[in-house]
Write an enzyme that holds these catalytic residues in place. Sequence first.
Site, PDB file in Angstrom:
ATOM      1  CB  SER A   1      -4.203   1.774   4.042  1.00  0.00           C
ATOM      2  OG  SER A   1      -3.465   1.323   2.925  1.00  0.00           O
TER       3      SER A   1
ATOM      4  CB  SER B   1      -0.952   0.014   1.198  1.00  0.00           C
ATOM      5  OG  SER B   1      -2.045  -0.838   0.963  1.00  0.00           O
TER       6      SER B   1
ATOM      7  CE  LYS C   1      -4.544   1.897  -0.654  1.00  0.00           C
ATOM      8  NZ  LYS C   1      -3.959   0.705  -0.047  1.00  0.00           N
TER       9      LYS C   1
END
Length: 408
Positions: A152, A92, A95
């Site tokens: 997230s 993640s 991101k």
Amino acid sequence: MKTRFFRTSLALFLTLSFLFSLSLSALADEYPTQETVVLEDTSIDVSSLYEEAVEVEGDVLDVAARSAILMEAETGSILYEKNTTEHLPIASVTKVMTLLLIAEAIDEGVMKLDDMVTVSDTAASMGGSQAYMEAGEQMSLHEMLKAVAVASANDGAVALAEHLCGTVSAFVEKMNKRAKQLGMTETLFLNPTGLDDDEVPYSCARDVALMSRELVKHELIFNYTTIWMDTIRNGQFGLANTNKLIRFYNGATGLKTGSTSKAKYCLSATAKKDGMHLIAVVLASETSPERFASAKTLLNYGFATYALITPEVDTSPVKVWGGSKNSVVPTYDITSIQVRKEQKNRITYKVTMDKEFVAPIAKGQVLGKLQFELDGTLIREIPLTATDEVPKITFMERYKRLFTLWFT
């Protein structure tokens, strides 16, 4: 009567013109010979400028990660590195790029925080960390950002991608294009979430630092990445930051965690103290506590060892001959520079520049150079340029100047 006045005026004009021509000859004889002077000053309190990584023995910093880097955000200086270009999945932490593209779109006026984002079937089907969004649900861009940056949320990341570009594939193309622009040569994005169940996207610690550095240029993002706990949906759904440093590290400003079975535990951690913003990237730690401890170790090392300063150098006006103005002020453009604390007071600077110039002078014209040295070794050279334009003086301006000189 008119004839006499005309003759008198003509005689006066010719007399003044003759004297003016003599003055011009005298001025021409006084034009400079472009002598170069060097001015020295040792009063600056700065240190060595590190563009490359500082060599640190492996047993000095306990960084429990396969790959890691410590970068200063403003200058881009690398303060520590370990396997920084090795291809690894980053989960993640992907991101960071997703948030960067949204932040840039907001700055460009393409999107607004009060825009309503509709959740598609694709977004609602995302697994992993999520805000349990339902197909057809609408949420403000502000709340979507909060869900992605704090919790997230994979569903939120996909919803944002589709809202900006129409499709996930178009957004991924934009991600990779932006990565190339930032010099992220060891990165391939396959989705806006970092999920790696099928194909495995990859990046490296250096590239993560590069995109993190770009993201922290957008002050807006800190409204979200510094949140420890908050809610969305009118307080009905709670969010807790996956980045524990936000709660437990003084000065933490973000940025993004990530973890999958393939990527293990990853983190791009940012913190700011005494005007210096550091980026600590940790990839492939074996446990979550190890990634936070390693990031903290890097940040502590950076803040304890370095400082950020902007040197100030006195640049006085220099003489300009034959111009509409008699002088021009030299200026210089320098970003803050990295300081290694134990080397303070060992920097000197030199201004190398002609004592006088002849018009015309263009705005931005190079007049000389400013050099910084550490123990006599050149470490930075910056051009000195003209602050303003100085056009060549016209005949009438010369005439007026001499007339004023003679009759006042």
